[in-house]
Design a protein around this motif. Sequence first.
Motif, PDB file in Angstrom:
ATOM      1  N   ARG A   1      -2.902  -0.753  -4.374  1.00  0.00           N
ATOM      2  CA  ARG A   1      -3.361  -1.533  -2.917  1.00  0.00           C
ATOM      3  C   ARG A   1      -2.271  -2.783  -3.329  1.00  0.00           C
ATOM      4  O   ARG A   1      -2.496  -3.361  -3.970  1.00  0.00           O
ATOM      5  CB  ARG A   1      -4.788  -2.037  -3.603  1.00  0.00           C
ATOM      6  N   ARG A   2      -2.000  -3.168  -1.720  1.00  0.00           N
ATOM      7  CA  ARG A   2      -1.289  -4.480  -1.674  1.00  0.00           C
ATOM      8  C   ARG A   2      -2.267  -5.489  -2.185  1.00  0.00           C
ATOM      9  O   ARG A   2      -3.490  -5.502  -1.580  1.00  0.00           O
ATOM     10  CB  ARG A   2      -1.152  -4.152  -0.278  1.00  0.00           C
TER      11      ARG A   2
ATOM     12  N   ASN B   1       1.311  -1.001  -0.306  1.00  0.00           N
ATOM     13  CA  ASN B   1      -0.428   0.275  -0.339  1.00  0.00           C
ATOM     14  C   ASN B   1       0.608   1.183  -0.229  1.00  0.00           C
ATOM     15  O   ASN B   1       1.750   1.378   0.610  1.00  0.00           O
ATOM     16  CB  ASN B   1      -0.917   0.422   1.118  1.00  0.00           C
TER      17      ASN B   1
HETATM   18  C1  LIG Z   1      -4.077  -2.186   2.504  1.00  0.00           C
HETATM   19  O1  LIG Z   1      -4.716  -0.841   2.117  1.00  0.00           O
HETATM   20  C2  LIG Z   1      -6.401  -1.834   1.936  1.00  0.00           C
HETATM   21  C3  LIG Z   1      -7.366  -0.504   1.651  1.00  0.00           C
HETATM   22  O2  LIG Z   1      -7.281   0.491   0.965  1.00  0.00           O
HETATM   23  C4  LIG Z   1      -6.493  -2.869   3.334  1.00  0.00           C
HETATM   24  O3  LIG Z   1      -8.017  -3.023   3.336  1.00  0.00           O
HETATM   25  C5  LIG Z   1      -5.513  -3.156   3.460  1.00  0.00           C
HETATM   26  O4  LIG Z   1      -5.750  -4.023   4.554  1.00  0.00           O
HETATM   27  C6  LIG Z   1      -4.086  -2.455   3.984  1.00  0.00           C
HETATM   28  N1  LIG Z   1      -2.764  -3.626   3.509  1.00  0.00           N
HETATM   29  C7  LIG Z   1      -2.037  -3.330   4.676  1.00  0.00           C
HETATM   30  C8  LIG Z   1      -1.042  -3.957   4.542  1.00  0.00           C
HETATM   31  O5  LIG Z   1      -1.237  -2.539   5.237  1.00  0.00           O
END
Ligand SMILES: *[C@@H]1O[C@H](CO)[C@@H](O)[C@H](O)[C@H]1NC(C)=O
Length: 297
Positions: free
Chosen positions: A203-204, A163
């Motif tokens: 987004r990851r 992200n």
């Molecule tokens: C990355 O962002 C998404 C929302 O956009 C979220 O649901 C997810 O948990 C995030 N992942 C990490 C590893 O922070």
Amino acid sequence: MSSLWFLLFLPLIFHWNEVSSSYAGSASSIINPSKVKQVSWKPRAFVYEGFLTGLECDHLISLAKSELKRSAVADNLPGDSKLSEVRTSSGMFISKKKDPIVAGIEDKISAWTFLPKENGEDMQVLRYEHGQKYDPHYDYFTDKVNIVRGGHRMATVLLYLTNVTRGGETVFPVAEEPPRRRGLETNSDLSECAKKGIAVKPRRGDALLFFSLHTTAIPDTDSLHAGCPVIEGEKWSATKWIHVDSFDKTVGAGGDCSDQHESCQRWASLGECTNNPEYMVGSSDLPGSCRRSCKAC
Ligand SMILES: *[C@@H]1O[C@H](CO)[C@@H](O)[C@H](O)[C@H]1NC(C)=O
């Protein structure tokens, strides 16, 4: 009698085992079309949400990190440039069969895109730090040297491995907004750079697929795209470039290097290597008639 029946079904049982075991390793390569959203038709671009698992993302990042370390060391050893060959200024290439996780990702990309694995280059993992960006560019080539191996790049799959807090979007500056775009991004989330076109926020685990050629195989100028500067956070991504033909088979391996026709040189100078590559260059399965003049061997 019963043993006879058993014999009759034996081949079937074995066959079934073969099928199920060959799929057992790629349980994660099941593609779910309902996770795909259309980004644009001009160019053809789609996002698959949650294409990679967190583990797969982390794995690619750690592979790239260790490769970077290796090549940094190799750079300092005089006379050994072999390791640093795989390094580009901005990223690392991960070979397709590096390990089962990488192979699984390769399977998944191939299943999603309907394009053979052999048409893809090795995945390139890129790291962008604060302020780093990738200016607008096309993924197809405009020179004839680069298209000799595998032909044009026809499609690109961009895998977002982290992200990014702000910035780092992939933007298509000249894309045409589709009439019924189902609110893919709310504008306020996006950086100024991303607002200049249709943007995909990293987004990851998400994957972006877009095509650089029209369905007629002509380069699509709408496929112009850029990586916006990272404003906050760190961006890791992996790129898979997919060609119209096999990238694994190198043209010129085996066979002699000759022209089959006395006019080859003249045709080559008239641009026929690019205009008529099937006849002139061919593939490794079916070598063309003017491979020497086209410098394809
Ligand atoms: C990355 O962002 C998404 C929302 O956009 C979220 O649901 C997810 O948990 C995030 N992942 C990490 C590893 O922070």
